[in-house]
Design a protein around this motif. Structure first.
Motif, mmCIF file in Angstrom:
data_model
loop_
_atom_site.group_PDB
_atom_site.id
_atom_site.type_symbol
_atom_site.label_atom_id
_atom_site.label_comp_id
_atom_site.label_asym_id
_atom_site.label_seq_id
_atom_site.Cartn_x
_atom_site.Cartn_y
_atom_site.Cartn_z
ATOM 1 N N PHE A 99 0.827 -1.199 0.000
ATOM 2 C CA PHE A 99 0.000 0.000 0.000
ATOM 3 C C PHE A 99 0.865 1.254 0.000
ATOM 4 C CE2 PHE A 99 -2.343 -3.403 2.207
ATOM 5 C CZ PHE A 99 -3.405 -3.525 1.330
ATOM 6 N N HIS A 100 0.249 2.349 -0.379
ATOM 7 C CA HIS A 100 0.943 3.640 -0.370
ATOM 8 C C HIS A 100 1.573 3.869 1.007
ATOM 9 C CE1 HIS A 100 -1.905 5.391 -3.694
ATOM 10 N NE2 HIS A 100 -1.619 4.127 -3.904
ATOM 11 N N TYR A 101 2.749 4.412 1.010
ATOM 12 C CA TYR A 101 3.501 4.795 2.216
ATOM 13 C C TYR A 101 3.990 3.610 3.049
ATOM 14 C CZ TYR A 101 2.092 9.498 1.075
ATOM 15 O OH TYR A 101 1.911 10.681 0.427
ATOM 16 N N THR A 102 3.893 2.402 2.525
ATOM 17 C CA THR A 102 4.440 1.239 3.235
ATOM 18 C C THR A 102 5.945 1.208 3.044
ATOM 19 O OG1 THR A 102 2.424 -0.040 2.909
ATOM 20 C CG2 THR A 102 4.426 -1.285 3.395
ATOM 21 N N MET A 103 6.676 1.004 4.122
ATOM 22 C CA MET A 103 8.124 0.839 4.057
ATOM 23 C C MET A 103 8.408 -0.613 3.682
ATOM 24 S SD MET A 103 10.827 2.767 4.518
ATOM 25 C CE MET A 103 10.385 4.045 5.674
ATOM 26 N N VAL A 104 9.154 -0.806 2.605
ATOM 27 C CA VAL A 104 9.476 -2.157 2.132
ATOM 28 C C VAL A 104 10.987 -2.343 2.175
ATOM 29 C CG1 VAL A 104 9.315 -3.778 0.191
ATOM 30 C CG2 VAL A 104 7.443 -2.175 0.637
ATOM 31 N N GLU A 105 11.396 -3.468 2.741
ATOM 32 C CA GLU A 105 12.815 -3.822 2.792
ATOM 33 C C GLU A 105 13.082 -4.873 1.719
ATOM 34 O OE1 GLU A 105 15.063 -6.539 5.796
ATOM 35 O OE2 GLU A 105 15.085 -4.476 6.595
ATOM 36 N N TYR A 106 13.957 -4.535 0.782
ATOM 37 C CA TYR A 106 14.336 -5.433 -0.301
ATOM 38 C C TYR A 106 15.672 -6.081 0.061
ATOM 39 C CZ TYR A 106 10.872 -2.819 -2.983
ATOM 40 O OH TYR A 106 9.711 -2.236 -3.424
ATOM 41 N N GLN A 107 15.711 -7.399 0.029
ATOM 42 C CA GLN A 107 16.926 -8.148 0.358
ATOM 43 C C GLN A 107 17.359 -8.930 -0.878
ATOM 44 O OE1 GLN A 107 15.544 -10.580 3.592
ATOM 45 N NE2 GLN A 107 15.464 -8.862 5.022
ATOM 46 N N PHE A 108 18.544 -8.610 -1.372
ATOM 47 C CA PHE A 108 19.104 -9.257 -2.552
ATOM 48 C C PHE A 108 20.271 -10.141 -2.116
ATOM 49 C CE2 PHE A 108 17.314 -5.219 -3.775
ATOM 50 C CZ PHE A 108 16.700 -5.446 -5.002
ATOM 51 N N GLU A 109 20.395 -11.312 -2.742
ATOM 52 C CA GLU A 109 21.545 -12.176 -2.461
ATOM 53 C C GLU A 109 22.008 -12.846 -3.753
ATOM 54 O OE1 GLU A 109 23.021 -16.001 0.197
ATOM 55 O OE2 GLU A 109 21.042 -15.146 0.581
ATOM 56 N N VAL A 110 23.317 -12.773 -4.007
ATOM 57 C CA VAL A 110 23.891 -13.446 -5.164
ATOM 58 C C VAL A 110 23.928 -14.938 -4.854
ATOM 59 C CG1 VAL A 110 25.929 -13.701 -6.639
ATOM 60 C CG2 VAL A 110 25.279 -11.429 -5.787
ATOM 61 N N LYS A 111 23.203 -15.723 -5.643
ATOM 62 C CA LYS A 111 23.116 -17.163 -5.422
ATOM 63 C C LYS A 111 24.042 -17.950 -6.335
ATOM 64 C CE LYS A 111 20.156 -17.764 -2.148
ATOM 65 N NZ LYS A 111 20.507 -18.447 -0.920
ATOM 66 N N GLU A 112 24.384 -17.361 -7.475
ATOM 67 C CA GLU A 112 25.229 -18.079 -8.422
ATOM 68 C C GLU A 112 26.034 -17.081 -9.246
ATOM 69 O OE1 GLU A 112 24.500 -20.918 -12.316
ATOM 70 O OE2 GLU A 112 22.990 -20.939 -10.721
#
Length: 158
Positions: A99-112
């Motif tokens: 929803f609007h104004y929701t704080m989202v944490e994006y977690q990226f990981e190199v798998k290969e």
């Protein structure tokens, strides 16, 4: 390698290792949505009309999936591996609405890391403020290629 106006390319395949991570926190605000809607001419009432959205199972306006995808693509272009990267494939599942104004944490990981093919596989998990998984997926990314310049100012306009 510096290009023209002190812009640096992202890391090449030999500089990336399996297990590397990147975490970003983003929030979509009304101004961001209005820019998106103006650019795409997407008038879906689920994105902007509170009255309409209140009648749906979502109860309030949601952020368009393509905007969330844009944040993900931008993270690849800016940070992992960085400028000069190209996304060859993406597989994303939007598990819960954001929803609007929701704080989202994006977690990226190199798998290969595949040096022969010059590609990396990045897994992604995104969590909302309640630490619920809202997006999951993977990206196949080609890191920046080595550029051999014969003329020192060939990329000055970059």
């Amino acid at each position: 390698m510096l290009l023209g106006k002190k812009r640096k390319l992202g890391r090449q395949i030999g500089e990336i290792t399996t297990g590397e991570t990147l975490t970003l926190t983003e929030k979509i605000e009304d101004k961001d949505l209005l820019l998106y809607l103006g650019l795409t001419d997407d008038a879906n009432p689920l994105y902007i009309q509170h009255n309409y959205a209140s009648l749906t199972p979502y109860k309030k306006p949601v952020v368009p999936a393509i905007m969330l995808t844009g944040i993900i693509c931008s993270a690849v272009s800016k940070y992992l591996p960085g400028p000069g990267s190209y996304i060859l494939e993406q597989n994303l599942a939007f598990l819960k609405p954001i929803f609007h104004y929701t704080m989202v944490e994006y977690q990226f990981e190199v798998k290969e890391v595949d040096q022969d093919q010059n590609i990396i596989i990045i897994e992604l998990v995104a969590l909302n403020e309640q630490k619920e998984q809202v997006i999951k997926g993977s990206l196949t990314v080609q890191p920046p290629c080595q550029i051999e310049c014969k003329d020192g100012d060939a990329l000055d306009n970059f």
